[in-house]
Design a protein around this motif. Structure first.
Motif, PDB file in Angstrom:
ATOM      1  N   PHE A 137      15.340  58.217 -15.584  1.00  0.00           N
ATOM      2  CA  PHE A 137      15.662  59.598 -15.207  1.00  0.00           C
ATOM      3  C   PHE A 137      14.403  60.352 -14.801  1.00  0.00           C
ATOM      4  CE2 PHE A 137      13.852  61.971 -18.742  1.00  0.00           C
ATOM      5  CZ  PHE A 137      13.687  60.980 -19.695  1.00  0.00           C
ATOM      6  N   MET A 138      14.624  61.456 -14.102  1.00  0.00           N
ATOM      7  CA  MET A 138      13.532  62.404 -13.873  1.00  0.00           C
ATOM      8  C   MET A 138      14.089  63.815 -13.952  1.00  0.00           C
ATOM      9  SD  MET A 138      12.723  62.398  -9.847  1.00  0.00           S
ATOM     10  CE  MET A 138      12.063  64.046 -10.011  1.00  0.00           C
ATOM     11  N   VAL A 139      13.278  64.715 -14.501  1.00  0.00           N
ATOM     12  CA  VAL A 139      13.693  66.116 -14.633  1.00  0.00           C
ATOM     13  C   VAL A 139      12.722  66.973 -13.830  1.00  0.00           C
ATOM     14  CG1 VAL A 139      14.164  68.022 -16.239  1.00  0.00           C
ATOM     15  CG2 VAL A 139      14.538  65.663 -16.988  1.00  0.00           C
ATOM     16  N   THR A 140      13.268  67.738 -12.888  1.00  0.00           N
ATOM     17  CA  THR A 140      12.442  68.700 -12.173  1.00  0.00           C
ATOM     18  C   THR A 140      12.650  70.044 -12.858  1.00  0.00           C
ATOM     19  OG1 THR A 140      12.776  67.498 -10.128  1.00  0.00           O
ATOM     20  CG2 THR A 140      12.006  69.753  -9.904  1.00  0.00           C
ATOM     21  N   ALA A 141      11.550  70.729 -13.142  1.00  0.00           N
ATOM     22  CA  ALA A 141      11.623  72.002 -13.856  1.00  0.00           C
ATOM     23  C   ALA A 141      10.944  73.055 -12.997  1.00  0.00           C
ATOM     24  CB  ALA A 141      10.924  71.876 -15.201  1.00  0.00           C
ATOM     25  N   SER A 142      11.697  74.085 -12.598  1.00  0.00           N
ATOM     26  CA  SER A 142      11.084  75.069 -11.700  1.00  0.00           C
ATOM     27  C   SER A 142      11.308  76.496 -12.180  1.00  0.00           C
ATOM     28  CB  SER A 142      11.643  74.905 -10.285  1.00  0.00           C
ATOM     29  OG  SER A 142      12.984  75.302 -10.268  1.00  0.00           O
ATOM     30  N   ASP A 143      10.421  77.364 -11.736  1.00  0.00           N
ATOM     31  CA  ASP A 143      10.506  78.770 -12.127  1.00  0.00           C
ATOM     32  C   ASP A 143       9.649  79.598 -11.160  1.00  0.00           C
ATOM     33  OD1 ASP A 143      11.530  80.009 -15.057  1.00  0.00           O
ATOM     34  OD2 ASP A 143      10.201  81.325 -13.912  1.00  0.00           O
ATOM     35  N   ILE A 144       9.845  80.927 -11.173  1.00  0.00           N
ATOM     36  CA  ILE A 144       8.914  81.776 -10.399  1.00  0.00           C
ATOM     37  C   ILE A 144       7.838  82.359 -11.302  1.00  0.00           C
ATOM     38  CG2 ILE A 144      10.091  82.589  -8.313  1.00  0.00           C
ATOM     39  CD1 ILE A 144      10.951  85.073  -9.893  1.00  0.00           C
ATOM     40  N   SER A 145       7.897  82.057 -12.581  1.00  0.00           N
ATOM     41  CA  SER A 145       6.869  82.582 -13.468  1.00  0.00           C
ATOM     42  C   SER A 145       5.760  81.543 -13.629  1.00  0.00           C
ATOM     43  CB  SER A 145       7.488  82.931 -14.833  1.00  0.00           C
ATOM     44  OG  SER A 145       6.455  83.117 -15.768  1.00  0.00           O
ATOM     45  N   LEU A 146       4.624  81.825 -13.007  1.00  0.00           N
ATOM     46  CA  LEU A 146       3.501  80.878 -13.067  1.00  0.00           C
ATOM     47  C   LEU A 146       2.978  80.734 -14.491  1.00  0.00           C
ATOM     48  CD1 LEU A 146       1.774  82.056  -9.796  1.00  0.00           C
ATOM     49  CD2 LEU A 146       2.613  79.742 -10.197  1.00  0.00           C
ATOM     50  N   LYS A 147       2.970  81.859 -15.218  1.00  0.00           N
ATOM     51  CA  LYS A 147       2.483  81.822 -16.610  1.00  0.00           C
ATOM     52  C   LYS A 147       3.364  80.890 -17.446  1.00  0.00           C
ATOM     53  CE  LYS A 147       1.194  86.610 -16.639  1.00  0.00           C
ATOM     54  NZ  LYS A 147       1.979  87.818 -16.884  1.00  0.00           N
ATOM     55  N   SER A 148       4.680  80.983 -17.234  1.00  0.00           N
ATOM     56  CA  SER A 148       5.608  80.132 -17.991  1.00  0.00           C
ATOM     57  C   SER A 148       5.424  78.670 -17.617  1.00  0.00           C
ATOM     58  CB  SER A 148       7.054  80.543 -17.700  1.00  0.00           C
ATOM     59  OG  SER A 148       7.261  81.863 -18.086  1.00  0.00           O
ATOM     60  N   LEU A 149       5.266  78.408 -16.319  1.00  0.00           N
ATOM     61  CA  LEU A 149       5.102  77.017 -15.867  1.00  0.00           C
ATOM     62  C   LEU A 149       3.852  76.383 -16.483  1.00  0.00           C
ATOM     63  CD1 LEU A 149       6.030  77.414 -12.076  1.00  0.00           C
ATOM     64  CD2 LEU A 149       7.338  76.139 -13.781  1.00  0.00           C
ATOM     65  N   MET A 150       2.802  77.193 -16.611  1.00  0.00           N
ATOM     66  CA  MET A 150       1.565  76.664 -17.190  1.00  0.00           C
ATOM     67  C   MET A 150       1.767  76.260 -18.650  1.00  0.00           C
ATOM     68  SD  MET A 150      -1.325  79.005 -15.438  1.00  0.00           S
ATOM     69  CE  MET A 150      -2.466  78.862 -16.798  1.00  0.00           C
ATOM     70  N   ILE A 151       2.538  77.056 -19.379  1.00  0.00           N
ATOM     71  CA  ILE A 151       2.830  76.723 -20.786  1.00  0.00           C
ATOM     72  C   ILE A 151       3.633  75.412 -20.842  1.00  0.00           C
ATOM     73  CG2 ILE A 151       4.102  77.474 -22.857  1.00  0.00           C
ATOM     74  CD1 ILE A 151       3.333  80.387 -22.033  1.00  0.00           C
ATOM     75  N   GLY A 152       4.621  75.310 -19.955  1.00  0.00           N
ATOM     76  CA  GLY A 152       5.422  74.083 -19.894  1.00  0.00           C
ATOM     77  C   GLY A 152       4.562  72.867 -19.611  1.00  0.00           C
ATOM     78  N   GLN A 153       3.633  73.029 -18.677  1.00  0.00           N
ATOM     79  CA  GLN A 153       2.769  71.904 -18.301  1.00  0.00           C
ATOM     80  C   GLN A 153       1.852  71.467 -19.443  1.00  0.00           C
ATOM     81  OE1 GLN A 153       1.435  73.640 -14.704  1.00  0.00           O
ATOM     82  NE2 GLN A 153       2.363  72.074 -13.423  1.00  0.00           N
ATOM     83  N   LEU A 154       1.484  72.426 -20.295  1.00  0.00           N
ATOM     84  CA  LEU A 154       0.623  72.076 -21.435  1.00  0.00           C
ATOM     85  C   LEU A 154       1.410  71.315 -22.512  1.00  0.00           C
ATOM     86  CD1 LEU A 154      -1.477  75.331 -21.917  1.00  0.00           C
ATOM     87  CD2 LEU A 154      -2.269  73.135 -21.029  1.00  0.00           C
TER      88      LEU A 154
END
Ligand SMILES: C[S@@+](CC[C@H](N)C(=O)[O-])C[C@H]1O[C@@H](n2cnc3c(N)ncnc32)[C@H](O)[C@@H]1O
Length: 272
Positions: A137-154
């Motif tokens: 499987f693969m999960v794509t996770a998207s948002d317009i909040s860059l701050k939130s995406l950075m937390i997710g990436q960490l």
């Protein structure tokens, strides 16, 4: 506290935010917009609303930062458990039947409006646990909040944030570190974070499941309709759409079929 924005300024910001993201501010939540703009002016050391408005409308990066600040990013692991029970007991088994017929072994999921990553990581942990070989499987996770995406990436979450994670998942897929838990690489590698504004077509196609929960609530009906139609185009002939527990497509002329499972309600694309 007195309003910062005049009626005209409120209208200008409201319009630009709606046009750029679909997020709708009404007069009832005007004070939220007001306080967020106030905060942004302070951060930029600006005193004029007019100067700030010109800045965001002429500079794409500033527009992104402003949109990030006006989003609501509340989320949690295993949010609305019945949705995931339906995923485990209904959606995945049905998808596997279709995959078998088609000779396909990959499940593609999109967490649209993923915030800080708890939703896509929940999906990934479940799939990692239940998918039999040879399925991947693969999960794509998207948002317009860059701050939130950075937390997710960490992939680091405090003790409080991981409270909703079942103990067996916490032990298996996280490493304990000071003040919280680090998501393990085997899960992080299956989730791909990406900046995407739901106002636009993502270009994704053939997705098996789309989770867009607690996002449509911030849009008005025309914006919701446009987003949902774009999901339709991005989804495979036999696929599933999750929206928030308190959201509905009722009365909207979409092609999705309402699906009531034993565990939760969702939507289905059934086309050939
Ligand atoms: C309340 S959170 C929901 C998070 C998660 N889906 C859940 O249910 O827990 C809503 C998210 O939608 C995002 N969002 C709002 N408008 C968006 C847009 N136009 N494009 C992409 N994401 C958007 C916000 O940045 C925010 O992170």
């Amino acid at each position: 506290m007195p309003d910062l924005l005049t009626d005209t300024e409120f209208e200008e910001f409201r319009k630009v935010i709606y046009n750029e993201s679909g997020i709708t501010f009404s007069s009832t939540n005007r004070s939220i917009l007001d306080s967020r703009i106030k905060e942004l002016l302070r951060e930029k050391s600006l005193t004029s609303v007019d100067v700030y408005y010109k800045l965001i409308t002429t500079n794409k990066e500033e527009m992104k930062l402003m949109l990030d600040s006006v989003t609501t990013n509340l989320t949690r692991f295993f949010r609305n458990q019945p949705h995931f029970d339906a995923f485990i007991h209904y959606v995945v088994p049905h998808l596997l039947e279709e995959k078998k017929k088609a000779g396909d072994t990959k499940i593609r999921v999109w967490s649209a409006g993923c915030s800080t990553g708890e939703e896509p990581y929940t999906i990934a942990m479940i799939l990692k646990t239940i998918l039999p070989p040879p399925y991947t499987f693969m999960v794509t996770a998207s948002d317009i909040s860059l701050k939130s995406l950075m937390i997710g990436q960490l992939g680091f979450y405090t003790d409080t944030k991981t409270e909703g994670v079942p103990p067996e998942y916490l032990t298996k897929y996280f490493t304990k570190s000071e003040g919280g838990y680090q998501m393990k690489k085997e899960i992080m590698d299956t989730v791909h974070f990406d900046y995407h504004n739901l106002k636009n077509d993502s270009g994704a196609r053939n997705l098996d499941v789309v989770f867009c929960r607690n996002v449509l609530i911030y849009f008005d009906e025309p914006a919701q309709f446009a987003v949902v139609n774009r999901f339709w185009d991005a989804m495979a002939p036999h696929s599933y759409l999750y929206i928030g527990h308190s959201e509905s497509l009722f009365g909207m002329k979409t092609q999705f079929q309402f699906l009531k499972t034993e565990w939760a309600c969702l939507y289905q694309k059934n086309s050939k």
